[in-house]
Design a protein around this motif. Sequence first.
Motif, PDB file in Angstrom:
ATOM      1  N   SER A  55     -11.238   4.524 -17.021  1.00  0.00           N
ATOM      2  CA  SER A  55     -11.640   5.796 -17.615  1.00  0.00           C
ATOM      3  C   SER A  55     -11.721   5.721 -19.140  1.00  0.00           C
ATOM      4  O   SER A  55     -12.545   6.386 -19.777  1.00  0.00           O
ATOM      5  N   ALA A  56     -10.876   4.899 -19.746  1.00  0.00           N
ATOM      6  CA  ALA A  56     -10.850   4.804 -21.207  1.00  0.00           C
ATOM      7  C   ALA A  56     -12.138   4.203 -21.750  1.00  0.00           C
ATOM      8  O   ALA A  56     -12.456   4.352 -22.920  1.00  0.00           O
ATOM      9  N   GLU A  57     -12.893   3.542 -20.888  1.00  0.00           N
ATOM     10  CA  GLU A  57     -14.172   2.957 -21.320  1.00  0.00           C
ATOM     11  C   GLU A  57     -15.131   4.015 -21.853  1.00  0.00           C
ATOM     12  O   GLU A  57     -15.958   3.739 -22.692  1.00  0.00           O
ATOM     13  N   GLY A  58     -15.050   5.216 -21.290  1.00  0.00           N
ATOM     14  CA  GLY A  58     -16.023   6.224 -21.727  1.00  0.00           C
ATOM     15  C   GLY A  58     -15.400   7.521 -22.205  1.00  0.00           C
ATOM     16  O   GLY A  58     -16.095   8.485 -22.492  1.00  0.00           O
ATOM     17  N   ASN A  59     -14.081   7.555 -22.290  1.00  0.00           N
ATOM     18  CA  ASN A  59     -13.418   8.819 -22.617  1.00  0.00           C
ATOM     19  C   ASN A  59     -12.312   8.627 -23.644  1.00  0.00           C
ATOM     20  O   ASN A  59     -11.913   7.498 -23.935  1.00  0.00           O
ATOM     21  N   GLY A  60     -11.821   9.753 -24.122  1.00  0.00           N
ATOM     22  CA  GLY A  60     -10.648   9.719 -24.976  1.00  0.00           C
ATOM     23  C   GLY A  60      -9.426   9.407 -24.130  1.00  0.00           C
ATOM     24  O   GLY A  60      -9.473   9.428 -22.891  1.00  0.00           O
ATOM     25  N   LEU A  61      -8.320   9.136 -24.808  1.00  0.00           N
ATOM     26  CA  LEU A  61      -7.116   8.693 -24.106  1.00  0.00           C
ATOM     27  C   LEU A  61      -6.539   9.777 -23.191  1.00  0.00           C
ATOM     28  O   LEU A  61      -6.070   9.484 -22.090  1.00  0.00           O
ATOM     29  N   VAL A  62      -6.596  11.038 -23.622  1.00  0.00           N
ATOM     30  CA  VAL A  62      -6.046  12.107 -22.787  1.00  0.00           C
ATOM     31  C   VAL A  62      -6.836  12.225 -21.489  1.00  0.00           C
ATOM     32  O   VAL A  62      -6.258  12.356 -20.402  1.00  0.00           O
ATOM     33  N   GLU A  63      -8.162  12.130 -21.613  1.00  0.00           N
ATOM     34  CA  GLU A  63      -9.004  12.178 -20.412  1.00  0.00           C
ATOM     35  C   GLU A  63      -8.672  11.015 -19.484  1.00  0.00           C
ATOM     36  O   GLU A  63      -8.621  11.167 -18.262  1.00  0.00           O
ATOM     37  N   ALA A  64      -8.440   9.865 -20.088  1.00  0.00           N
ATOM     38  CA  ALA A  64      -8.128   8.676 -19.290  1.00  0.00           C
ATOM     39  C   ALA A  64      -6.800   8.853 -18.552  1.00  0.00           C
ATOM     40  O   ALA A  64      -6.656   8.431 -17.398  1.00  0.00           O
ATOM     41  N   VAL A  65      -5.839   9.500 -19.206  1.00  0.00           N
ATOM     42  CA  VAL A  65      -4.545   9.732 -18.547  1.00  0.00           C
ATOM     43  C   VAL A  65      -4.706  10.758 -17.417  1.00  0.00           C
ATOM     44  O   VAL A  65      -4.092  10.637 -16.350  1.00  0.00           O
ATOM     45  N   ARG A  66      -5.560  11.749 -17.651  1.00  0.00           N
ATOM     46  CA  ARG A  66      -5.835  12.721 -16.568  1.00  0.00           C
ATOM     47  C   ARG A  66      -6.433  12.004 -15.360  1.00  0.00           C
ATOM     48  O   ARG A  66      -6.075  12.276 -14.219  1.00  0.00           O
ATOM     49  N   ALA A  67      -7.348  11.094 -15.638  1.00  0.00           N
ATOM     50  CA  ALA A  67      -7.970  10.329 -14.549  1.00  0.00           C
ATOM     51  C   ALA A  67      -6.918   9.486 -13.824  1.00  0.00           C
ATOM     52  O   ALA A  67      -6.934   9.378 -12.590  1.00  0.00           O
ATOM     53  N   ALA A  68      -5.991   8.914 -14.610  1.00  0.00           N
ATOM     54  CA  ALA A  68      -4.925   8.104 -14.008  1.00  0.00           C
ATOM     55  C   ALA A  68      -4.053   8.975 -13.109  1.00  0.00           C
ATOM     56  O   ALA A  68      -3.681   8.585 -11.993  1.00  0.00           O
ATOM     57  N   ASN A  69      -3.748  10.168 -13.586  1.00  0.00           N
ATOM     58  CA  ASN A  69      -2.938  11.109 -12.814  1.00  0.00           C
ATOM     59  C   ASN A  69      -3.620  11.442 -11.482  1.00  0.00           C
ATOM     60  O   ASN A  69      -3.004  11.375 -10.411  1.00  0.00           O
ATOM     61  N   GLN A  70      -4.915  11.743 -11.569  1.00  0.00           N
ATOM     62  CA  GLN A  70      -5.663  12.102 -10.361  1.00  0.00           C
ATOM     63  C   GLN A  70      -5.755  10.914  -9.400  1.00  0.00           C
ATOM     64  O   GLN A  70      -5.652  11.075  -8.188  1.00  0.00           O
ATOM     65  N   ALA A  71      -5.890   9.732  -9.965  1.00  0.00           N
ATOM     66  CA  ALA A  71      -5.997   8.529  -9.132  1.00  0.00           C
ATOM     67  C   ALA A  71      -4.718   8.312  -8.325  1.00  0.00           C
ATOM     68  O   ALA A  71      -4.766   7.947  -7.149  1.00  0.00           O
ATOM     69  N   VAL A  72      -3.566   8.573  -8.947  1.00  0.00           N
ATOM     70  CA  VAL A  72      -2.288   8.405  -8.228  1.00  0.00           C
ATOM     71  C   VAL A  72      -2.172   9.459  -7.127  1.00  0.00           C
ATOM     72  O   VAL A  72      -1.761   9.155  -5.988  1.00  0.00           O
ATOM     73  N   ILE A  73      -2.559  10.698  -7.462  1.00  0.00           N
ATOM     74  CA  ILE A  73      -2.507  11.768  -6.463  1.00  0.00           C
ATOM     75  C   ILE A  73      -3.415  11.421  -5.280  1.00  0.00           C
ATOM     76  O   ILE A  73      -3.019  11.518  -4.108  1.00  0.00           O
ATOM     77  N   ASP A  74      -4.640  10.993  -5.606  1.00  0.00           N
ATOM     78  CA  ASP A  74      -5.613  10.672  -4.552  1.00  0.00           C
ATOM     79  C   ASP A  74      -5.117   9.537  -3.668  1.00  0.00           C
ATOM     80  O   ASP A  74      -5.244   9.586  -2.442  1.00  0.00           O
ATOM     81  N   ARG A  75      -4.534   8.543  -4.341  1.00  0.00           N
ATOM     82  CA  ARG A  75      -4.070   7.379  -3.567  1.00  0.00           C
ATOM     83  C   ARG A  75      -2.915   7.759  -2.637  1.00  0.00           C
ATOM     84  O   ARG A  75      -2.849   7.315  -1.490  1.00  0.00           O
ATOM     85  N   ALA A  76      -2.038   8.618  -3.091  1.00  0.00           N
ATOM     86  CA  ALA A  76      -0.905   9.055  -2.256  1.00  0.00           C
ATOM     87  C   ALA A  76      -1.394   9.823  -1.041  1.00  0.00           C
ATOM     88  O   ALA A  76      -0.796   9.750   0.039  1.00  0.00           O
ATOM     89  N   ASP A  77      -2.510  10.538  -1.218  1.00  0.00           N
ATOM     90  CA  ASP A  77      -3.070  11.321  -0.117  1.00  0.00           C
ATOM     91  C   ASP A  77      -3.620  10.428   0.998  1.00  0.00           C
ATOM     92  O   ASP A  77      -3.740  10.859   2.144  1.00  0.00           O
ATOM     93  N   THR A  78      -3.986   9.208   0.668  1.00  0.00           N
ATOM     94  CA  THR A  78      -4.600   8.320   1.659  1.00  0.00           C
ATOM     95  C   THR A  78      -3.578   7.628   2.546  1.00  0.00           C
ATOM     96  O   THR A  78      -3.938   7.030   3.546  1.00  0.00           O
ATOM     97  N   ASP A  79      -2.310   7.663   2.120  1.00  0.00           N
ATOM     98  CA  ASP A  79      -1.316   6.871   2.853  1.00  0.00           C
ATOM     99  C   ASP A  79       0.020   7.599   2.875  1.00  0.00           C
ATOM    100  O   ASP A  79       0.634   7.794   1.836  1.00  0.00           O
ATOM    101  N   PRO A  80       0.482   8.003   4.082  1.00  0.00           N
ATOM    102  CA  PRO A  80       1.759   8.743   4.176  1.00  0.00           C
ATOM    103  C   PRO A  80       2.924   7.969   3.585  1.00  0.00           C
ATOM    104  O   PRO A  80       3.853   8.570   3.039  1.00  0.00           O
ATOM    105  N   ALA A  81       2.843   6.648   3.595  1.00  0.00           N
ATOM    106  CA  ALA A  81       3.945   5.827   3.065  1.00  0.00           C
ATOM    107  C   ALA A  81       4.046   5.963   1.546  1.00  0.00           C
ATOM    108  O   ALA A  81       5.081   5.642   0.963  1.00  0.00           O
ATOM    109  N   LEU A  82       2.966   6.407   0.953  1.00  0.00           N
ATOM    110  CA  LEU A  82       2.950   6.499  -0.521  1.00  0.00           C
ATOM    111  C   LEU A  82       3.229   7.921  -1.015  1.00  0.00           C
ATOM    112  O   LEU A  82       3.269   8.156  -2.224  1.00  0.00           O
ATOM    113  N   ARG A  83       3.394   8.826  -0.092  1.00  0.00           N
ATOM    114  CA  ARG A  83       3.582  10.223  -0.465  1.00  0.00           C
ATOM    115  C   ARG A  83       4.820  10.372  -1.366  1.00  0.00           C
ATOM    116  O   ARG A  83       5.848   9.763  -1.121  1.00  0.00           O
ATOM    117  N   GLY A  84       4.662  11.141  -2.424  1.00  0.00           N
ATOM    118  CA  GLY A  84       5.799  11.366  -3.322  1.00  0.00           C
ATOM    119  C   GLY A  84       5.923  10.334  -4.426  1.00  0.00           C
ATOM    120  O   GLY A  84       6.801  10.430  -5.285  1.00  0.00           O
TER     121      GLY A  84
END
Length: 412
Positions: A55-84
């Motif tokens: 994300s940092a390739e095309g955005n400011g750092l805050v946007e990139a951290v938001r993307a990182a946050n969403q990526a972790v949330i999304d990934r946890a949703d795909t696998d019950p073992a990763l929840r939380g």
Amino acid sequence: MKLDWAAASDTGQVRANNQDSAVAEDGLFAVADGMGGHAAGEVASRVAVEALRVSAEGNGLVEAVRAANQAVIDRADTDPALRGMGTTMVAIAREGEQVVMVNVGDSRGYLFRDGQLQQITEDHNLVAQLLREGRLTREEARVHPQRNIITRVLGNDPDVEIDVFTVDAFRGDRFLLCSDGLFNEVDDDAVADVLRNHRDPQAVADELVRRANAGGGRDNITVVVVDVLDDNDRSRAASVALAGAAATSVAEPIPAAPTESARRARRADDSISVEPPRPRWVTWRSVLFALAMLLVIGSIAGSFWWFGRNTFYVGVDGDQVAIFRGRPSGLLWLDPTVEQRTTLTLSDVPAARRDDVEKGKDQADLATARRYVVNLRQQAAEERAATTPTSSSTTTTTAPSPGTPTTTTSTP
Ligand code: MG
């Protein structure tokens, strides 16, 4: 801005795996400390830093951290073992001539400048919060059983609050990003010692990890060290940056993502040869101080000048009595000057006054000095008159006549 950097990460002495992740590439640096059961923490931190990089390739750092946050949330949703699962993240990026630092969680970002270590980030954990609220003392906080409970992470809330700090970076600045595995084992003074005593960033990173392990290594340890090699001679920014004690950690809303041209300029930075950096001691404070000193020195010199030029005395010039402007022995660089000559000679001066006149007799002003000369002349005449009638045989007819001033402007 030219940077040099190094990173080191270690599982430590106790943990089975390393759940920390790091990014260290030109212009983007981050440390993430993952948490969650089994391998989930490892996944969380890795997913976060990968999303940050992309994300940092095309955005400011805050946007990139938001993307990182969403990526972790999304990934946890795909696998019950990763929840939380979740992860901390502290990151810095070069944005124009500034370094932007962002933080979520209890990893830390420090700035080492002029030999002093300053923690820029605020820990998002329960103990730090209780400390800020005055409900714990620093001593209690250090040993609090719940000091591992963090109050903000990536991977939990899509609208997570992200702390942002901007730093006007200068040549010689050293940034340190680290997970709690470092600072729970090595205190700030010891960390500062390592930063002070090793020039090579890799040597710093390795030594910090070594010390954390030596201190117990109870958690994973990750450090990223970033040195500012060149600050592109930012003369205007320099005075602003040094304008206050808070200059190194001015928290400001981050500007919008840089434009494409700004990003290109940023990449081109490294190839631009720059002038030597502006000396750091030229700050508005030092300029103000210098001006104030000049003012003080000027007014003292002015006072001396006024005193030296507006006082008078009656003295002798050669063997002639004269009125002088100034002080009898001069004042600093101000030598007395003859203001008005008289036709009186030292031998005309009554004996009782001769010593005074020879040394220089102070007078309040020019008029007083002139009256003094008139008095001298009168006394001289009286002395002569007193002696003349009684000494008939020795009277001389060539006694010097009382003098009169030779100047035409006035007559005392
Ligand atoms: Mg940790």
